[in-house]
Design a protein around this motif. Structure first.
Motif, PDB file in Angstrom:
ATOM      1  N   ARG A   8      34.440  10.168 -12.047  1.00 45.71           N
ATOM      2  CA  ARG A   8      34.386  11.630 -11.939  1.00 45.71           C
ATOM      3  C   ARG A   8      34.763  12.279 -13.266  1.00 45.71           C
ATOM      4  O   ARG A   8      34.123  13.254 -13.700  1.00 45.71           O
ATOM      5  N   LEU A   9      35.798  11.736 -13.910  1.00 45.48           N
ATOM      6  CA  LEU A   9      36.229  12.287 -15.201  1.00 45.48           C
ATOM      7  C   LEU A   9      35.143  12.100 -16.259  1.00 45.48           C
ATOM      8  O   LEU A   9      34.885  12.996 -17.070  1.00 45.48           O
ATOM      9  N   ILE A  10      34.505  10.933 -16.246  1.00 45.46           N
ATOM     10  CA  ILE A  10      33.431  10.681 -17.212  1.00 45.46           C
ATOM     11  C   ILE A  10      32.264  11.634 -16.983  1.00 45.46           C
ATOM     12  O   ILE A  10      31.738  12.248 -17.924  1.00 45.46           O
ATOM     13  N   LEU A  40      36.578  18.399 -18.439  1.00 42.32           N
ATOM     14  CA  LEU A  40      37.440  17.243 -18.166  1.00 42.32           C
ATOM     15  C   LEU A  40      38.760  17.682 -17.535  1.00 42.32           C
ATOM     16  O   LEU A  40      39.209  17.114 -16.532  1.00 42.32           O
ATOM     17  N   GLY A  41      39.372  18.699 -18.133  1.00 41.68           N
ATOM     18  CA  GLY A  41      40.653  19.188 -17.607  1.00 41.68           C
ATOM     19  C   GLY A  41      40.526  19.743 -16.206  1.00 41.68           C
ATOM     20  O   GLY A  41      41.403  19.519 -15.348  1.00 41.68           O
ATOM     21  N   LEU A 109      35.561  21.325 -11.790  1.00 43.19           N
ATOM     22  CA  LEU A 109      36.194  21.326 -10.468  1.00 43.19           C
ATOM     23  C   LEU A 109      35.278  20.697  -9.424  1.00 43.19           C
ATOM     24  O   LEU A 109      35.724  19.946  -8.545  1.00 43.19           O
ATOM     25  N   THR A 110      33.991  21.007  -9.520  1.00 43.19           N
ATOM     26  CA  THR A 110      33.017  20.489  -8.558  1.00 43.19           C
ATOM     27  C   THR A 110      32.928  18.968  -8.624  1.00 43.19           C
ATOM     28  O   THR A 110      32.982  18.276  -7.600  1.00 43.19           O
ATOM     29  N   VAL A 111      32.797  18.459  -9.849  1.00 39.03           N
ATOM     30  CA  VAL A 111      32.707  17.006 -10.020  1.00 39.03           C
ATOM     31  C   VAL A 111      34.028  16.341  -9.639  1.00 39.03           C
ATOM     32  O   VAL A 111      34.038  15.282  -9.000  1.00 39.03           O
ATOM     33  N   GLY A 112      35.136  16.966 -10.014  1.00 37.90           N
ATOM     34  CA  GLY A 112      36.441  16.419  -9.646  1.00 37.90           C
ATOM     35  C   GLY A 112      36.629  16.349  -8.146  1.00 37.90           C
ATOM     36  O   GLY A 112      37.345  15.472  -7.633  1.00 37.90           O
ATOM     37  N   GLY A 113      35.968  17.251  -7.432  1.00 38.23           N
ATOM     38  CA  GLY A 113      36.042  17.244  -5.976  1.00 38.23           C
ATOM     39  C   GLY A 113      35.049  16.304  -5.330  1.00 38.23           C
ATOM     40  O   GLY A 113      34.990  16.216  -4.093  1.00 38.23           O
ATOM     41  N   GLY A 114      34.238  15.625  -6.147  1.00 38.70           N
ATOM     42  CA  GLY A 114      33.304  14.645  -5.610  1.00 38.70           C
ATOM     43  C   GLY A 114      31.934  15.189  -5.269  1.00 38.70           C
ATOM     44  O   GLY A 114      31.094  14.470  -4.714  1.00 38.70           O
ATOM     45  N   LEU A 115      31.655  16.448  -5.591  1.00 35.59           N
ATOM     46  CA  LEU A 115      30.351  17.041  -5.307  1.00 35.59           C
ATOM     47  C   LEU A 115      29.441  16.844  -6.522  1.00 35.59           C
ATOM     48  O   LEU A 115      29.125  17.774  -7.259  1.00 35.59           O
TER      49      LEU A 115
END
Length: 225
Positions: A8-10, A40-41, A109-115
């Motif tokens: 997710r971070l990548i 990233l943050g 935020l979206t990617v960090g949440g798995g979407l």
């Protein structure tokens, strides 16, 4: 689970960097490093918000809001955006860059949440929006030049207006006034025109100066840059 978080971070970094590359190529206030770090943050904070307090949640009697920490990104990113917005000669600059940073934070935020699909789609739409508006503005012009002309012949002033109207994409607005200087009436007009570049504005002024009895008193090529 750690591998998923790492991916997710990548992905967030890649998507933020893609937007940053676009802005870097356009020589905007925020470039690849800023967008990379913001995305990233944001992804990192979302992961922490969702999973960083599992040990506390597991304790009996505790109920925590998993979005509480992540929500602070939405308001906190405004400080970075505000730092990019400047007011110069009554013109606001940096709004698009600030909005881009805000959108990049949302993607993180979206990617960090798995979407993942939503994050990738938002990135593609953002890049399309940047490029499409650039193409459109190249067609209609993006630079504004203000200049003042004067003449003792009213017909000459009409020729200037007709020239600008003929080049319909140039003329934005104008104001005309007149005053008596000795025994002569002098007509003065202030124009704001839009062009694709400073060179285009210069060529246009040369055409205006070629009109008999017309004098270009002042020209400012920095308006609206």
């Amino acid at each position: 689970m750690n591998k998923i978080f790492f991916l997710r971070l990548i992905l967030a970094s890649v998507l933020g960097g893609a937007i940053g590359i676009n802005r870097e190529l356009r020589a905007k206030e925020a470039g690849i490093r800023t967008h990379f770090l913001v995305s990233l943050g944001s992804a990192l904070i979302m992961i922490i918000s969702q999973h960083g307090f599992n040990d506390v949640i597991d304790l009996a009697g505790y109920e925590l809001d998993p979005a509480r920490v992540a929500a602070q990104v939405v308001s906190g990113i405004g400080f970075i955006g505000a730092g990019m917005i400047i007011i110069q000669k009554h013109t606001i600059k940096g709004l698009t860059s600030a909005a881009g940073i805000w959108t990049t934070a949302g993607i993180g935020l979206t990617v960090g949440g798995g979407l993942y699909f939503v994050g990738i789609s938002a990135t593609i739409l953002t890049l399309i929006g940047f490029e499409l508006t650039t193409i459109i503005f190249k067609q209609i012009g993006t630079k504004t030049t203000a200049f003042v002309v004067s003449t003792t012949e009213k017909e000459a002033l009409q020729e200037v207006i007709q020239l600008l109207r003929k080049k319909h994409k140039y003329l934005q607005k104008y104001e005309v006034s007149d005053k008596m200087t000795g025994d002569e009436k002098v007509y003065s007009a202030t124009f704001e025109v839009r062009s694709n570049s400073t060179r285009d504005g210069t060529v246009l002024l040369e055409e205006i100066q070629a009109i008999p009895h017309v004098i270009v008193e002042k020209a400012d090529f920095s308006v609206g840059e």
